[in-house]
Design a protein around this motif. Structure first.
Motif, PDB file in Angstrom:
ATOM      1  N   GLY A  81       9.709  -0.065   0.013  1.00  0.00           N
ATOM      2  CA  GLY A  81      10.906  -0.859  -0.220  1.00  0.00           C
ATOM      3  C   GLY A  81      11.690  -0.484  -1.459  1.00  0.00           C
ATOM      4  N   LEU A  82      11.252   0.541  -2.179  1.00  0.00           N
ATOM      5  CA  LEU A  82      11.959   0.957  -3.391  1.00  0.00           C
ATOM      6  C   LEU A  82      12.387   2.411  -3.285  1.00  0.00           C
ATOM      7  CD1 LEU A  82       9.648  -0.558  -6.158  1.00  0.00           C
ATOM      8  CD2 LEU A  82      11.654  -1.585  -5.098  1.00  0.00           C
ATOM      9  N   ASP A  83      13.592   2.696  -3.768  1.00  0.00           N
ATOM     10  CA  ASP A  83      14.043   4.092  -3.780  1.00  0.00           C
ATOM     11  C   ASP A  83      13.512   4.776  -5.036  1.00  0.00           C
ATOM     12  OD1 ASP A  83      15.812   3.520  -5.932  1.00  0.00           O
ATOM     13  OD2 ASP A  83      17.432   3.041  -4.552  1.00  0.00           O
ATOM     14  N   ALA A  84      13.817   6.048  -5.196  1.00  0.00           N
ATOM     15  CA  ALA A  84      13.266   6.834  -6.298  1.00  0.00           C
ATOM     16  C   ALA A  84      13.645   6.255  -7.665  1.00  0.00           C
ATOM     17  CB  ALA A  84      13.739   8.280  -6.188  1.00  0.00           C
ATOM     18  N   ASP A  85      14.888   5.818  -7.836  1.00  0.00           N
ATOM     19  CA  ASP A  85      15.314   5.249  -9.118  1.00  0.00           C
ATOM     20  C   ASP A  85      14.564   3.958  -9.431  1.00  0.00           C
ATOM     21  OD1 ASP A  85      17.109   7.326  -9.536  1.00  0.00           O
ATOM     22  OD2 ASP A  85      18.784   6.232  -8.618  1.00  0.00           O
ATOM     23  N   GLU A  86      14.376   3.123  -8.415  1.00  0.00           N
ATOM     24  CA  GLU A  86      13.662   1.860  -8.623  1.00  0.00           C
ATOM     25  C   GLU A  86      12.181   2.108  -8.940  1.00  0.00           C
ATOM     26  OE1 GLU A  86      16.364  -0.907  -5.650  1.00  0.00           O
ATOM     27  OE2 GLU A  86      14.779   0.351  -4.819  1.00  0.00           O
ATOM     28  N   ARG A  87      11.574   3.082  -8.276  1.00  0.00           N
ATOM     29  CA  ARG A  87      10.173   3.421  -8.573  1.00  0.00           C
ATOM     30  C   ARG A  87      10.061   4.003  -9.974  1.00  0.00           C
ATOM     31  NH1 ARG A  87      10.551   5.593  -3.585  1.00  0.00           N
ATOM     32  NH2 ARG A  87      10.390   7.715  -4.379  1.00  0.00           N
ATOM     33  N   LEU A 130       0.829  -1.210   0.000  1.00  0.00           N
ATOM     34  CA  LEU A 130       0.000   0.000   0.000  1.00  0.00           C
ATOM     35  C   LEU A 130       0.862   1.259   0.000  1.00  0.00           C
ATOM     36  CD1 LEU A 130      -2.788  -1.105   2.485  1.00  0.00           C
ATOM     37  CD2 LEU A 130      -2.969  -0.838   0.011  1.00  0.00           C
ATOM     38  N   CYS A 131       1.967   1.205   0.698  1.00  0.00           N
ATOM     39  CA  CYS A 131       2.903   2.331   0.737  1.00  0.00           C
ATOM     40  C   CYS A 131       3.472   2.581  -0.661  1.00  0.00           C
ATOM     41  CB  CYS A 131       4.023   2.012   1.727  1.00  0.00           C
ATOM     42  SG  CYS A 131       5.351   3.222   1.791  1.00  0.00           S
ATOM     43  N   LEU A 132       3.889   1.522  -1.333  1.00  0.00           N
ATOM     44  CA  LEU A 132       4.438   1.651  -2.683  1.00  0.00           C
ATOM     45  C   LEU A 132       3.376   2.176  -3.641  1.00  0.00           C
ATOM     46  CD1 LEU A 132       6.657   1.297  -4.760  1.00  0.00           C
ATOM     47  CD2 LEU A 132       6.005  -1.116  -4.933  1.00  0.00           C
ATOM     48  N   GLU A 145       5.980  10.297  -5.900  1.00  0.00           N
ATOM     49  CA  GLU A 145       7.066  10.628  -4.966  1.00  0.00           C
ATOM     50  C   GLU A 145       8.399  10.614  -5.693  1.00  0.00           C
ATOM     51  OE1 GLU A 145       7.391  11.652  -1.922  1.00  0.00           O
ATOM     52  OE2 GLU A 145       5.333  11.468  -1.251  1.00  0.00           O
ATOM     53  N   ARG A 146       9.162  11.676  -5.542  1.00  0.00           N
ATOM     54  CA  ARG A 146      10.446  11.779  -6.250  1.00  0.00           C
ATOM     55  C   ARG A 146      11.645  11.476  -5.366  1.00  0.00           C
ATOM     56  NH1 ARG A 146       9.998  16.328 -10.742  1.00  0.00           N
ATOM     57  NH2 ARG A 146       7.867  15.943 -11.323  1.00  0.00           N
ATOM     58  N   THR A 147      11.434  11.409  -4.069  1.00  0.00           N
ATOM     59  CA  THR A 147      12.544  11.155  -3.155  1.00  0.00           C
ATOM     60  C   THR A 147      12.147  10.103  -2.137  1.00  0.00           C
ATOM     61  OG1 THR A 147      11.828  12.885  -1.630  1.00  0.00           O
ATOM     62  CG2 THR A 147      13.395  13.529  -3.344  1.00  0.00           C
ATOM     63  N   GLY A 148      13.152   9.545  -1.506  1.00  0.00           N
ATOM     64  CA  GLY A 148      12.915   8.643  -0.388  1.00  0.00           C
ATOM     65  C   GLY A 148      12.650   7.205  -0.783  1.00  0.00           C
ATOM     66  N   VAL A 149      12.665   6.364   0.245  1.00  0.00           N
ATOM     67  CA  VAL A 149      12.343   4.948   0.096  1.00  0.00           C
ATOM     68  C   VAL A 149      10.882   4.785   0.500  1.00  0.00           C
ATOM     69  CG1 VAL A 149      12.815   2.610   0.941  1.00  0.00           C
ATOM     70  CG2 VAL A 149      14.710   4.190   0.544  1.00  0.00           C
ATOM     71  N   TRP A 150      10.086   4.265  -0.409  1.00  0.00           N
ATOM     72  CA  TRP A 150       8.654   4.032  -0.169  1.00  0.00           C
ATOM     73  C   TRP A 150       8.337   2.623  -0.640  1.00  0.00           C
ATOM     74  CZ3 TRP A 150       5.599   7.681   2.173  1.00  0.00           C
ATOM     75  CH2 TRP A 150       6.122   8.963   2.258  1.00  0.00           C
TER      76      TRP A 150
END
Length: 122
Positions: free
Chosen positions: A81-87, A64-66, A74-79
């Motif tokens: 379990g994924l960081d911005a590049d992974e998202r 749900l967070c992801l 979201e452009r920053t942070g880990v959400w």
């Protein structure tokens, strides 16, 4: 002129607030909340992001967070379990970038569209 206050007040909402995914999030109890927003590629920032991802890995709210982070862009942070590049990789899949073809938009040809073509060949 002075106004008197009414003895009546607005009614209180009788409904309880619905649960939010963040209520049970594992990151709420983190001793290092800055780990979720560690920036840069230095050793400390990479270690902080890894720590955040490990906490996310055992979080009941991870999906749900992801989903929420992807919806908000979201452009920053880990959400989740994924960081911005992974998202960003998730949101830029080829199927998401390329527009659908005209045929896919319209669905399969309807019977009335096929009838004239069949009549011409007969």
């Amino acid at each position: 002129m002075q106004y008197q206050r009414s003895q009546y007040s607005a009614p209180q909402d009788a409904l309880a607030r619905p649960p939010h995914w963040g209520d049970d999030a594992a990151c709420k109890t983190s001793l290092n909340p800055d780990a979720w927003f560690a920036e840069g590629d230095d050793e400390a920032a990479v270690a902080d992001r890894q720590e955040a991802k490990q906490v996310c890995g055992r979080c009941p709210s991870r999906s749900l967070c992801l989903h929420s982070a992807l919806e908000r862009g979201e452009r920053t942070g880990v959400w989740g379990g994924l960081d911005a590049d992974e998202r960003n990789t998730l949101t830029l899949l080829p199927t998401a970038r390329e527009p659908a073809t005209k045929e896919a938009d319209d669905g399969p040809p309807r019977a009335e569209q096929q009838a004239p073509a069949q009549a011409a060949t007969a």
